[in-house]
Design an enzyme around this catalytic site. Structure first.
Site, mmCIF file in Angstrom:
data_model
loop_
_atom_site.group_PDB
_atom_site.id
_atom_site.type_symbol
_atom_site.label_atom_id
_atom_site.label_comp_id
_atom_site.label_asym_id
_atom_site.label_seq_id
_atom_site.Cartn_x
_atom_site.Cartn_y
_atom_site.Cartn_z
ATOM 1 N N LYS A 17 0.828 -1.215 0.000
ATOM 2 C CA LYS A 17 0.000 0.000 0.000
ATOM 3 C C LYS A 17 0.858 1.259 0.000
ATOM 4 O O LYS A 17 0.642 2.167 -0.801
ATOM 5 C CB LYS A 17 -0.917 -0.128 1.213
ATOM 6 N N ARG A 92 -9.258 4.180 9.055
ATOM 7 C CA ARG A 92 -9.127 2.774 9.420
ATOM 8 C C ARG A 92 -10.378 2.256 10.118
ATOM 9 O O ARG A 92 -10.459 1.069 10.411
ATOM 10 C CB ARG A 92 -7.930 2.599 10.346
ATOM 11 N N ARG A 131 11.314 -6.175 5.038
ATOM 12 C CA ARG A 131 11.057 -4.784 4.655
ATOM 13 C C ARG A 131 12.056 -3.828 5.320
ATOM 14 O O ARG A 131 12.282 -3.882 6.521
ATOM 15 C CB ARG A 131 9.631 -4.420 5.058
ATOM 16 N N ARG A 164 11.175 -1.588 10.752
ATOM 17 C CA ARG A 164 10.239 -1.198 11.797
ATOM 18 C C ARG A 164 10.222 -2.258 12.874
ATOM 19 O O ARG A 164 10.164 -3.437 12.571
ATOM 20 C CB ARG A 164 8.835 -1.040 11.197
ATOM 21 N N ARG A 176 -2.004 -6.682 14.328
ATOM 22 C CA ARG A 176 -2.325 -5.770 13.228
ATOM 23 C C ARG A 176 -3.231 -6.447 12.202
ATOM 24 O O ARG A 176 -4.157 -5.842 11.673
ATOM 25 C CB ARG A 176 -1.032 -5.274 12.566
#
Ligand code: AMP
Length: 220
Positions: A17, A92, A131, A164, A176
């Site tokens: 995203k 959200r 990531r 992260r 999450r």
């Protein structure tokens, strides 16, 4: 006045995203507004808002609406959003979506399209583990599929790359994912009901996903 381009990106964290929102932002010259980036920056600078939201991000929980609204509206009020904007990470919840609709209606505007990038859970866990993000410009890399030219260094601005902490914590990731499905599924339906939802398969190359998005938005 209506915004020429008013887009929202949805996708479970790791679906691509943020990457796709950045690509579209560069192509159209309109800002990408990532509430996650704004909050992480506030935490790094230890502002009052940053101190209040820190524990929620660490636990992988949503920041309560009364804390997120002022953060979002302050960013949304900046003049660079006039030509259009791409939202990444907001809204959200349905309450946030309704708040956004009110904000837009006050400007005679509305969402042009909401784009949902779909991704299976096992592909997602693998992606998050690899990531890397630039501390300076937030560019996103994947150690396996789209590594930087030099390890630890951003191709675009030479900034330092980091992982992260919530990407490395499987319990936080599961939290999450759970919160994504319980709340965001409802928000996605909210935009489907408004007739502005488009869906794209996320398990393809970055370029292929971007082409699919441009086609869905009629921008090719
Ligand atoms: P993200 O970078 O979009 O994955 O967001 C990271 C974290 O920031 C989330 O896990 C939440 O704790 C918080 N956050 C970001 N956007 C919102 C939002 N719209 N509402 C509530 N919390 C948010």
């Amino acid at each position: 006045m209506p915004h020429a381009h008013a887009y929202i990106f949805f996708g479970i964290q790791g679906a691509g995203k943020g990457t796709q929102a950045q690509l579209l932002s560069n192509k159209l010259g309109i800002p990408q507004i990532s509430t996650g980036d704004i909050l992480r920056d506030a935490i790094a600078r230890q502002t009052d808002a940053g101190k209040r939201v820190q524990s929620f991000l660490e636990r992988g929980e949503l920041v309560p609406d009364d804390l997120i609204f002022p953060v979002f509206t302050a960013r949304f009020a900046e003049p660079d959003t006039q030509a259009g904007f791409i939202l990444d990470g907001f809204p959200r919840t349905v309450v946030q979506a309704e708040g956004l609709d009110k904000l837009l209606a006050a400007q005679d505007s509305q969402i042009t399209k909401a784009i949902h990038i779909r991704l299976e859970e096992d592909v997602l866990l693998d992606r998050l583990a690899h990531r890397w993000i630039c501390r300076s410009c937030n560019a996103i890399y994947n150690q396996l599929t789209s590594p930087p030219r030099e390890p630890g260094k951003c191709d675009a601005c030479s900034g330092e790359l980091y992982q992260r902490t919530d990407d490395q914590d499987v319990a936080a990731i599961k939290e999450r994912i759970a919160s994504f499905h319980t709340l965001t599924d409802e928000v996605i339906r909210y935009y489907a009901d408004q007739g502005v939802l488009v869906e794209v398969e996320g398990n393809q190359s970055i370029e292929a996903v971007f082409s699919a998005i441009l086609a869905e938005l009629g921008l090719v």
